[in-house]
Design a protein around this motif. Structure first.
Motif, short mmCIF file in Angstrom:
data_model
loop_
_atom_site.label_atom_id
_atom_site.label_comp_id
_atom_site.label_asym_id
_atom_site.label_seq_id
_atom_site.Cartn_x
_atom_site.Cartn_y
_atom_site.Cartn_z
N LYS A 145 -7.73 -4.95 5.21
CA LYS A 145 -8.40 -4.04 4.28
C LYS A 145 -7.50 -2.86 3.85
CE LYS A 145 -13.22 -5.05 5.47
NZ LYS A 145 -13.06 -6.46 5.27
N ARG A 146 -6.39 -3.17 3.21
CA ARG A 146 -5.47 -2.14 2.71
C ARG A 146 -5.88 -1.73 1.30
NH1 ARG A 146 -2.10 0.58 6.06
NH2 ARG A 146 -1.70 -0.73 7.85
N ALA A 147 -5.51 -0.50 0.90
CA ALA A 147 -5.86 -0.01 -0.43
C ALA A 147 -4.84 -0.53 -1.45
CB ALA A 147 -5.88 1.51 -0.43
N GLU A 184 0.84 -1.22 0.00
CA GLU A 184 0.00 0.00 0.00
C GLU A 184 0.87 1.26 0.00
OE1 GLU A 184 -3.89 1.65 2.28
OE2 GLU A 184 -2.13 1.43 3.51
N TYR A 237 -4.49 -3.30 -5.12
CA TYR A 237 -5.23 -4.05 -6.12
C TYR A 237 -4.94 -5.54 -5.95
CZ TYR A 237 -6.09 0.26 -8.78
OH TYR A 237 -6.49 1.50 -9.18
N GLN A 253 -1.36 0.57 -6.12
CA GLN A 253 -2.26 1.15 -7.12
C GLN A 253 -1.53 2.03 -8.14
OE1 GLN A 253 -5.44 2.83 -4.73
NE2 GLN A 253 -6.39 0.83 -4.50
#
Ligand code: PRP
Length: 209
Positions: A78-80, A60, A82, A188
Protein backbone atom coordinates in the motif's frame (compact mmCIF):
# COMPACT_ATOMS: atom_id res chain seq x y z
CA UNK A 1 15.65 10.68 -18.99
CA UNK A 2 12.98 8.66 -17.14
CA UNK A 3 14.00 6.18 -14.47
CA UNK A 4 12.17 2.84 -14.45
CA UNK A 5 12.24 0.44 -11.47
CA UNK A 6 12.18 -3.09 -12.84
CA UNK A 7 11.54 -6.22 -10.76
CA UNK A 8 14.49 -8.60 -10.94
CA UNK A 9 13.36 -12.13 -11.73
CA UNK A 10 10.73 -13.77 -13.88
CA UNK A 11 8.68 -10.63 -14.50
CA UNK A 12 11.58 -8.54 -15.79
CA UNK A 13 12.06 -10.33 -19.12
CA UNK A 14 8.33 -10.26 -19.83
CA UNK A 15 8.20 -6.54 -19.02
CA UNK A 16 11.14 -5.72 -21.32
CA UNK A 17 9.57 -7.83 -24.07
CA UNK A 18 6.39 -5.77 -23.75
CA UNK A 19 8.35 -2.48 -23.88
CA UNK A 20 10.09 -3.81 -26.98
CA UNK A 21 6.80 -4.69 -28.69
CA UNK A 22 5.43 -1.24 -27.82
CA UNK A 23 8.58 0.24 -29.47
CA UNK A 24 9.51 2.03 -26.24
CA UNK A 25 12.91 0.30 -26.30
CA UNK A 26 14.97 -1.36 -29.03
CA UNK A 27 16.60 -4.18 -27.14
CA UNK A 28 15.66 -6.56 -24.37
CA UNK A 29 19.15 -7.96 -24.30
CA UNK A 30 20.65 -6.94 -20.98
CA UNK A 31 22.53 -10.22 -20.94
CA UNK A 32 24.45 -11.66 -18.08
CA UNK A 33 25.37 -8.32 -16.56
CA UNK A 34 25.21 -7.98 -12.76
CA UNK A 35 24.77 -4.23 -13.04
CA UNK A 36 21.88 -2.84 -11.03
CA UNK A 37 21.56 0.38 -13.02
CA UNK A 38 21.40 0.28 -16.81
CA UNK A 39 21.17 3.28 -19.10
CA UNK A 40 19.37 3.03 -22.42
CA UNK A 41 20.37 6.32 -24.02
CA UNK A 42 18.50 5.65 -27.25
CA UNK A 43 15.20 5.20 -25.44
CA UNK A 44 16.08 7.91 -22.91
CA UNK A 45 15.42 5.46 -20.08
CA UNK A 46 17.42 4.39 -17.07
CA UNK A 47 16.57 1.12 -15.32
CA UNK A 48 16.97 0.35 -11.65
CA UNK A 49 16.89 -3.42 -11.12
CA UNK A 50 15.21 -3.92 -7.76
CA UNK A 51 13.81 -6.74 -5.68
CA UNK A 52 10.11 -6.94 -6.72
CA UNK A 53 8.81 -6.04 -3.24
CA UNK A 54 10.99 -2.90 -3.22
CA UNK A 55 9.79 -1.50 -6.58
CA UNK A 56 6.89 0.56 -5.08
CA UNK A 57 9.29 1.98 -2.46
CA UNK A 58 11.69 3.33 -5.13
CA UNK A 59 8.72 4.79 -7.01
CA UNK A 60 7.03 6.33 -3.96
CA UNK A 61 10.24 8.10 -2.93
CA UNK A 62 10.76 9.38 -6.49
CA UNK A 63 14.08 7.63 -7.06
CA UNK A 64 12.28 5.99 -9.97
CA UNK A 65 9.63 7.83 -12.00
CA UNK A 66 7.79 4.65 -12.93
CA UNK A 67 7.96 0.97 -12.09
CA UNK A 68 6.61 -2.45 -12.93
CA UNK A 69 5.26 -4.59 -10.14
CA UNK A 70 2.73 -7.32 -9.40
CA UNK A 71 -0.66 -6.46 -7.93
CA UNK A 72 0.21 -8.76 -4.99
CA UNK A 73 3.08 -6.46 -3.95
CA UNK A 74 0.91 -3.34 -4.40
CA UNK A 75 -1.88 -4.77 -2.24
CA UNK A 76 0.53 -5.92 0.45
CA UNK A 77 2.59 -2.71 0.70
CA UNK A 78 0.00 0.00 0.00
CA UNK A 79 2.48 2.66 -1.18
CA UNK A 80 1.39 6.12 -2.33
CA UNK A 81 1.89 5.63 -6.08
CA UNK A 82 -0.36 5.93 -9.11
CA UNK A 83 -1.35 2.70 -10.83
CA UNK A 84 -1.39 3.58 -14.53
CA UNK A 85 -2.00 0.34 -16.38
CA UNK A 86 -2.67 -3.39 -16.07
CA UNK A 87 0.11 -4.83 -18.25
CA UNK A 88 -1.58 -8.23 -18.58
CA UNK A 89 1.67 -10.11 -17.88
CA UNK A 90 2.76 -12.10 -14.84
CA UNK A 91 -0.73 -13.45 -14.37
CA UNK A 92 -1.29 -15.64 -11.32
CA UNK A 93 -3.64 -16.03 -8.35
CA UNK A 94 -3.45 -15.39 -4.62
CA UNK A 95 -4.93 -18.49 -3.02
CA UNK A 96 -5.55 -20.27 0.27
CA UNK A 97 -4.26 -23.85 0.33
CA UNK A 98 -4.24 -26.67 2.87
CA UNK A 99 -2.70 -30.12 3.07
CA UNK A 100 -4.74 -32.58 1.00
CA UNK A 101 -6.86 -34.75 3.27
CA UNK A 102 -6.75 -32.20 6.09
CA UNK A 103 -10.55 -32.10 6.12
CA UNK A 104 -10.67 -28.32 5.57
CA UNK A 105 -12.78 -27.58 2.50
CA UNK A 106 -13.36 -23.86 2.98
CA UNK A 107 -11.73 -21.06 4.96
CA UNK A 108 -14.65 -20.80 7.41
CA UNK A 109 -13.81 -24.32 8.58
CA UNK A 110 -10.32 -23.23 9.66
CA UNK A 111 -11.81 -21.45 12.69
CA UNK A 112 -10.32 -19.07 15.23
CA UNK A 113 -7.31 -21.11 16.22
CA UNK A 114 -6.11 -21.38 12.60
CA UNK A 115 -2.44 -20.82 11.91
CA UNK A 116 -1.80 -19.40 8.46
CA UNK A 117 1.66 -19.02 6.91
CA UNK A 118 2.33 -16.39 4.25
CA UNK A 119 4.77 -13.98 2.67
CA UNK A 120 1.78 -11.59 2.58
CA UNK A 121 0.72 -10.94 6.22
CA UNK A 122 -1.40 -7.88 5.39
CA UNK A 123 -3.34 -9.55 2.56
CA UNK A 124 -3.79 -12.63 4.74
CA UNK A 125 -5.08 -10.68 7.76
CA UNK A 126 -7.45 -8.68 5.57
CA UNK A 127 -8.82 -11.77 3.82
CA UNK A 128 -9.37 -13.79 6.98
CA UNK A 129 -10.95 -10.79 8.75
CA UNK A 130 -13.37 -10.39 5.85
CA UNK A 131 -14.46 -13.96 6.63
CA UNK A 132 -14.81 -13.23 10.34
CA UNK A 133 -11.69 -15.21 11.28
CA UNK A 134 -8.87 -13.75 13.34
CA UNK A 135 -6.19 -16.22 12.29
CA UNK A 136 -2.67 -16.38 13.67
CA UNK A 137 -0.42 -15.25 10.83
CA UNK A 138 3.04 -16.77 10.57
CA UNK A 139 5.27 -14.64 8.32
CA UNK A 140 7.64 -16.60 6.10
CA UNK A 141 9.89 -15.38 3.30
CA UNK A 142 9.68 -18.21 0.78
CA UNK A 143 8.93 -21.91 0.18
CA UNK A 144 5.58 -21.25 1.86
CA UNK A 145 4.22 -24.64 0.73
CA UNK A 146 6.48 -26.28 3.32
CA UNK A 147 4.49 -24.89 6.25
CA UNK A 148 1.42 -27.20 6.17
CA UNK A 149 3.53 -30.26 5.27
CA UNK A 150 5.81 -29.93 8.29
CA UNK A 151 2.99 -28.91 10.63
CA UNK A 152 3.95 -25.26 11.06
CA UNK A 153 0.57 -24.00 9.79
CA UNK A 154 -2.94 -25.25 8.96
CA UNK A 155 -3.10 -23.23 5.77
CA UNK A 156 -1.07 -20.93 3.54
CA UNK A 157 -1.89 -17.80 1.58
CA UNK A 158 0.42 -17.64 -1.43
CA UNK A 159 0.57 -17.04 -5.15
CA UNK A 160 0.21 -19.81 -7.68
CA UNK A 161 0.87 -19.65 -11.40
CA UNK A 162 0.96 -23.14 -12.92
CA UNK A 163 -0.23 -24.95 -9.76
CA UNK A 164 2.79 -27.28 -9.86
CA UNK A 165 4.24 -26.37 -6.47
CA UNK A 166 0.85 -26.91 -4.81
CA UNK A 167 0.28 -30.25 -6.56
CA UNK A 168 3.80 -31.63 -6.10
CA UNK A 169 3.73 -30.93 -2.38
CA UNK A 170 0.41 -32.60 -1.67
CA UNK A 171 -1.58 -29.43 -1.07
CA UNK A 172 -4.98 -28.32 -2.36
CA UNK A 173 -6.53 -24.92 -2.99
CA UNK A 174 -9.63 -24.15 -0.90
CA UNK A 175 -10.14 -20.49 -1.90
CA UNK A 176 -9.10 -17.86 -4.41
CA UNK A 177 -8.23 -14.55 -2.76
CA UNK A 178 -7.63 -12.25 -5.78
CA UNK A 179 -6.21 -12.41 -9.32
CA UNK A 180 -2.78 -10.91 -9.94
CA UNK A 181 -1.07 -9.30 -12.92
CA UNK A 182 1.76 -6.80 -13.36
CA UNK A 183 0.99 -3.09 -13.18
CA UNK A 184 2.75 0.02 -14.45
CA UNK A 185 3.02 2.45 -11.53
CA UNK A 186 4.20 6.05 -11.35
CA UNK A 187 5.50 8.46 -8.77
CA UNK A 188 2.77 11.03 -8.08
CA UNK A 189 4.96 14.08 -8.80
CA UNK A 190 6.73 12.50 -11.81
CA UNK A 191 3.34 11.74 -13.30
CA UNK A 192 2.53 15.45 -13.35
CA UNK A 193 5.98 16.57 -14.54
CA UNK A 194 6.26 13.95 -17.29
CA UNK A 195 2.54 13.77 -18.03
CA UNK A 196 2.79 13.84 -21.83
CA UNK A 197 5.61 11.32 -22.24
CA UNK A 198 3.99 8.97 -19.71
CA UNK A 199 0.60 9.17 -21.43
CA UNK A 200 2.34 8.38 -24.72
CA UNK A 201 4.05 5.41 -23.12
CA UNK A 202 0.74 4.14 -21.69
CA UNK A 203 -0.90 4.54 -25.10
CA UNK A 204 1.87 2.60 -26.85
CA UNK A 205 1.64 -0.16 -24.27
CA UNK A 206 -2.16 -0.32 -24.48
CA UNK A 207 -1.87 -0.91 -28.21
CA UNK A 208 0.20 -4.08 -27.76
CA UNK A 209 -1.45 -5.53 -24.65
C1 PRP B 1 6.20 -18.64 -6.01
C2 PRP B 1 5.09 -18.97 -5.04
C3 PRP B 1 5.00 -20.47 -5.16
C4 PRP B 1 5.36 -20.72 -6.60
C5 PRP B 1 4.11 -20.98 -7.40
O1 PRP B 1 7.43 -18.84 -5.36
O2 PRP B 1 5.40 -18.52 -3.73
O3 PRP B 1 5.89 -21.10 -4.28
O4 PRP B 1 6.03 -19.56 -7.09
O5 PRP B 1 4.36 -21.24 -8.74
P1 PRP B 1 3.64 -22.44 -9.51
O6 PRP B 1 2.16 -22.38 -9.21
O7 PRP B 1 3.93 -22.16 -10.96
O8 PRP B 1 4.25 -23.73 -9.03
P2 PRP B 1 8.80 -18.30 -5.92
O9 PRP B 1 9.25 -19.14 -7.05
O10 PRP B 1 8.67 -16.85 -6.20
O11 PRP B 1 9.79 -18.57 -4.72
P3 PRP B 1 9.63 -18.54 -3.14
O12 PRP B 1 9.02 -19.86 -2.74
O13 PRP B 1 11.02 -18.41 -2.66
O14 PRP B 1 8.76 -17.38 -2.77
Amino acid sequence: MLTVALPKGRLMDKALELFDRAKIIETTNYGESRKLIIEDNKADLRYILAKPTDVPTYVEYGVADIGIVGKDVLKENKRAVYELLDLGIGKCQMIVAVKSGSGFNKVQELGFSAKVASKYPNCTTEYFRSHGIQAEIIKLNGSIELAPIVGLADAIVDITETGRTIAENGLEIIAEVFPISARLIANQVSYKIHYHSLREMVKALEEVI
